[in-house]
Design an enzyme around this catalytic site. Structure first.
Site, PDB file in Angstrom:
ATOM      1  CE1 TYR A 719      33.852  32.099  39.846  1.00  0.00           C
ATOM      2  CE2 TYR A 719      35.838  32.898  38.771  1.00  0.00           C
ATOM      3  CZ  TYR A 719      34.516  33.080  39.138  1.00  0.00           C
ATOM      4  OH  TYR A 719      33.864  34.232  38.796  1.00  0.00           O
ATOM      5  CB  THR A 750      31.381  32.841  46.376  1.00  0.00           C
ATOM      6  OG1 THR A 750      30.526  33.835  45.782  1.00  0.00           O
ATOM      7  CG2 THR A 750      30.603  32.044  47.405  1.00  0.00           C
ATOM      8  CG  ASP A 751      35.889  34.667  41.893  1.00  0.00           C
ATOM      9  OD1 ASP A 751      35.323  35.727  41.544  1.00  0.00           O
ATOM     10  OD2 ASP A 751      36.991  34.326  41.457  1.00  0.00           O
ATOM     11  CD1 TRP A 752      30.615  39.166  40.546  1.00  0.00           C
ATOM     12  CD2 TRP A 752      31.783  38.605  42.345  1.00  0.00           C
ATOM     13  NE1 TRP A 752      30.602  40.247  41.419  1.00  0.00           N
ATOM     14  CE2 TRP A 752      31.313  39.931  42.532  1.00  0.00           C
ATOM     15  CE3 TRP A 752      32.535  38.042  43.367  1.00  0.00           C
ATOM     16  CZ2 TRP A 752      31.566  40.683  43.670  1.00  0.00           C
ATOM     17  CZ3 TRP A 752      32.803  38.789  44.511  1.00  0.00           C
ATOM     18  CH2 TRP A 752      32.319  40.081  44.652  1.00  0.00           C
ATOM     19  CD1 TRP A 753      26.390  34.422  39.644  1.00  0.00           C
ATOM     20  CD2 TRP A 753      28.153  35.064  38.422  1.00  0.00           C
ATOM     21  NE1 TRP A 753      26.086  35.632  39.068  1.00  0.00           N
ATOM     22  CE2 TRP A 753      27.141  36.051  38.316  1.00  0.00           C
ATOM     23  CE3 TRP A 753      29.344  35.253  37.740  1.00  0.00           C
ATOM     24  CZ2 TRP A 753      27.298  37.197  37.541  1.00  0.00           C
ATOM     25  CZ3 TRP A 753      29.515  36.388  36.968  1.00  0.00           C
ATOM     26  CH2 TRP A 753      28.494  37.341  36.876  1.00  0.00           C
TER      27      TRP A 753
END
Length: 835
Positions: A719, A750-753
């Site tokens: 992130y 990606t990490d989430w979002w």
């Protein structure tokens, strides 16, 4: 996360259904079959036991054997099996607590004290804030009447005091009682127990390092100390087996435990919500302490005791051969392979045991500052009976100990170099006691790898970094120098590397199955895809708990549209790790990352991961979001329980074991978080400012080992920002280093979002178009954060940028699609576990 009810005996049928856990999107339990693979449970128990570190054992207070034992502390029942967040949020059908484990192991547990704690715990259930990231660091302790301890001492000759801690995702440890420090009630409990009992053992059930300086206050009143890293569903039983003597302790620390938090070199630069300055540079953990402050170490890196003693003798040190070099050669003409044969003999008379042999290397004091020692190799013996011996072979390539010159002081900027001089080799059982057994000499400056500057510090954010100086008495002391800053134009680098477009052909009837069968090329398949289809491959299915995958999944990528599925692109289901599968179904809860690393037993970790991969196939998971491979830079980082060590070699070897094991089942592991995700505070906007040298030698090194040796099919970005650029936009990290230097050909997600941004060098690229240019292939779970919710819709930034003259090119989008489709082709079909 709320802990499932722990079983009271070895009979698992006594387990109660777990409390629904707190998660980003908590899903109901749709598959209530509690059946788990008994072989996986047995290996999890073995790994949890081997990860337990015995720090003190005065006068043979352990093992307990059948001695009457009174157990104090509520955590004996309310056991912390794992840390918080997506890394531990597993619906597990049972969790062993310590008291049940001790009974199962035959320990004569004092029933009076046990019943008093059982009743108190039942009446004082832990309170959980239901909001994300607000879980408790500890459970308030039962106030202990000293008379209870005095009375118990008339029946039992040994006391075990249990103290527990937890932290996790978005939940740092803090410098407060009940987190890093003891509470008043815990102190009072220790005071009362140690006053009543001549023999007291302390068990620490935690995922992070906590303060142990208080041990000095009790002196010899505490005879035994066991650090029990969170061991998953079998952890309480595993710790009990070690205490009882069924299993010999053989865990070793993967972190330095200092006397005080302020002793850690990161202490002054941790926790700021906006900026983290990695001023300690390469002097992380034992690299700092062994160089500058050995007296500030309470328990050194690599330390751990057993129930027996070992003689460790070096039989031979020689030039070796056969280990494949990082460039793919079999050593190569310039290889500096060192081969060490070590004989280990159990010299005790009563107990079997395992020993860990560790090899460290020093470096000459040249132009680049060097730590006193760096771990170069390690190996663990099999179980040795009294009098039994084993020979271990340890090898390393001196080139792997080369240092990265990020400022050009050696005349070779952006190169890994070996400076001329002596490189002493040390062998022992921890970093402090390892003794010199050989010296390797380099007669001239050697350039091991000439690279190009990447991910360097922004000149606008320059800082002073730690280097090595000497005081008036000639002793090493920290000194400070200006950190080298960026000189390379990213815009020119990106333009020079733009891929050629595959000429569109329109639909020719080629399915992905045809590519798998060798009847068509992947390029021919990609040439058929429309811009809309290419853009769909660059994002997941908008939401977690996607209907395209097993219920409760983290997200789905690949065949996210009917049209893609008609072309044979199947959906790829991702599930959280690293401690188990987060689904709407029961699954195994495995030992934490730190527990696994503390085994120093990579073959065991690989074997466990292989069975975990088979569970993925049964449960319908294609991609496990594991292993967590960030460095334990600071003991307060909430997510340290998911990660392995302060050392990149331990991190790389354990990550390699997990990836190789999981992928042996035909599914994919996904190392994370790439890179420098070393604090949870404001993690989506925090800027990790770190020199290129420290980044490469410390924070990327474990990833590099894993990528080169295990070839993970998937990798996740972090992130945070790294030197001003969010990881999911970081072309230098993902394209220049990961793909260009390391040769990675897998899929990056990606990490989430992710965070919105416009490419500073290409204004016609924003958000997902900016991400695709960096070769971060897939936005997960695929939706865009809005005020209406975190997964409301997919944006059109890719298609909008494609339409612009200076925007994203179709060749770049096709390149990302190839990476995603390569993942789909590499995966063996899993069970369709959609509920």
């Amino acid at each position: 996360m709320p802990q499932p009810a722990a079983i009271e005996s070895g009979d698992r049928s006594h387990a109660l259904p777990p409390v629904e856990s707190v998660a980003q999107i908590s899903s109901i339990l749709q598959d209530a079959d509690p059946t788990l693979d008994p072989a996986l449970a047995a290996l999890a128990r073995q790994a949890a036991a081997e990860g337990v570190v015995l720090l003190r054992n005065d006068d043979g207070v352990l093992p307990l054997g059948d001695r009457p034992t009174a157990v104090f502390g509520r955590v004996q029942y309310d056991w912390f099996a794992v840390g918080y967040g997506s890394g531990g949020d597993v619906k597990v059908p049972y969790v062993w607590n310590l008291t049940a484990g001790l009974r199962d192991a035959g320990v004569a547990v004092d029933e009076g004290v046990a019943e008093q704690y059982r009743q108190w715990c039942a009446a004082h259930r832990p309170s959980f804030d239901g909001t994300w990231g607000n879980w408790p660091h500890h459970f308030p302790e039962m106030p202990l009447d000293p008379a209870v301890a005095t009375d118990a001492a008339t029946r039992a000759d040994t006391a075990v005091v249990v103290i527990g801690r937890a932290a996790g995702e978005a939940r740092e440890s803090t410098l407060t009682p009940g987190s890093y420090f003891l509470t008043d009630d815990e102190r009072a409990m220790l005071d009362a127990v140690t006053a009543a009992f001549a023999r007291t053992v302390v068990v620490i059930d935690a995922g992070n390092v906590m303060d142990l300086g208080w041990l000095a206050d009790y002196g010899d009143r505490i005879g035994g100390v066991l650090y029990a890293w969170q061991g998953g569903m079998e952890g309480g039983r595993a710790v009990a087996a070690v205490l009882a003597g069924e299993v010999a302790p053989s865990g070793r620390l993967t972190d330095t435990i200092a006397w005080r938090y302020d002793d850690y070199p990161s202490a002054g630069n941790f926790g700021d919500p906006d900026v983290g300055v990695y001023a300690e540079d390469v002097f992380v953990g034992y690299r700092y302490f062994e160089t500058f402050a050995p007296e500030r170490v309470q328990f050194p890196f690599g330390f751990g005791l057993g129930y027996t003693t070992f003689a460790v003798e070096v039989a031979e040190v020689s030039d070796g051969a056969g280990r494949r070099g990082e460039a793919g050669d079999a050593g190569g003409a310039d290889a500096e392979i060192v081969r060490i044969l070590v004989d280990v003999r159990n010299t005790g008379a009563e107990h079997a045991g395992k020993e860990v042999v560790q090899v460290y290397v020093g470096a000459p004091e040249g132009l680049l500052a060097q730590p006193a020692r760096r771990l170069a190799a390690f190996a663990k013996t099999p179980l040795l009976a009294p009098g039994e011996s084993a020979r271990l072979e340890l090898t390393f390539d001196l080139r792997d100990l080369a240092s990265y010159d990020d400022g050009g002081v050696t005349g070779h900027r952006s190169a890994y170099v070996l400076e001329p001089g002596a490189y002493p080799v040390f062998v022992g059982t921890n970093v402090r006691t390892a003794t010199e057994v050989a010296v390797r000499r380099v007669d001239r400056l050697r350039v091991v790898r000439q690279l190009s500057e990447a991910a360097a510090v922004d000149p606008a954010h320059a800082f002073r970094r730690m280097t090595r100086g000497r005081d008036d008495a000639g002793r090493p002391v920290p000194a400070w120098e200006d950190v080298p800053t960026r000189t390379v134009s990213r815009r020119e680098r990106v333009l020079d590397a733009l891929p050629a477009e595959i000429a569109p052909t329109g639909d020719r009837g080629i399915r992905l199955d045809d590519v798998a069968a060798g009847d068509a090329t992947l390029d021919a398949f990609v040439a058929q895809l429309s811009d809309d289809e290419l853009a769909l491959l660059a994002r997941g299915d908008i939401t977690m708990h996607s209907p395209l995958g097993a219920a409760g999944n983290a997200g789905v990528l690949g065949g996210v549209s009917a049209g893609l599925r008609e072309r044979g692109v199947r959906p790829v289901t991702t599930t959280d790790g690293p401690s188990g599968l987060r689904l709407a179904a029961y699954a195994s809860l495995l030992p934490s990352g730190t527990a696994l690393a503390s085994t120093w037993n990579a073959p065991l970790v690989r074997e466990l991961a292989a069975l975990h991969g088979q569970e993925m196939v049964r449960k319908g998971s294609d991609v496990l979001l594991s292993p967590g491979m960030n460095i334990h830079r600071d003991p307060l980082c909430g997510r340290n329980f998911e990660y392995y060590s302060e050392d990149p070699l331990v991190t790389g070897r354990m990550g390699t074991a997990v990836v190789a094991g999981v992928q042996s089942a035909g599914v994919s592991a996904c190392p994370k978080h790439f890179a420098a995700n070393n604090q949870e505070t404001n993690r989506t906007r925090h800027d990790s400012r770190v020199s290129e040298r420290a980044l490469r030698e410390i924070y990327l090194r474990g990833f590099e080992i894993c990528v080169r040796e295990a070839a993970p099919r998937t990798l996740m970005t972090s992130y945070n920002k790294i030197n001003g650029v969010w990881a999911h936009y970081h072309h230098d990290l993902v394209t220049t280093i990961l793909r260009g230097e390391w040769g990675y050909t897998g899929c990056v997600i990606t990490d989430w979002w992710m965070e919105d941004a416009v490419d500073p060098d290409f204004p016609d690229l924003a958000d997902n178009a900016y991400r695709v240019r960096a070769q971060v292939d897939v936005l997960m779970p695929g939706g865009v954060k809005t005020d209406a919710g975190p997964q409301a819709y997919a944006d059109d930034s890719i298609l909008a940028s494609l339409a612009r003259t200076d925007g994203l090119t179709r060749g770049e989008l096709q390149r990302g699609a190839r990476n995603v489709l390569g993942l789909v082709l590499a995966l063996a079909p899993v069970v369709d576990a959609r509920g």
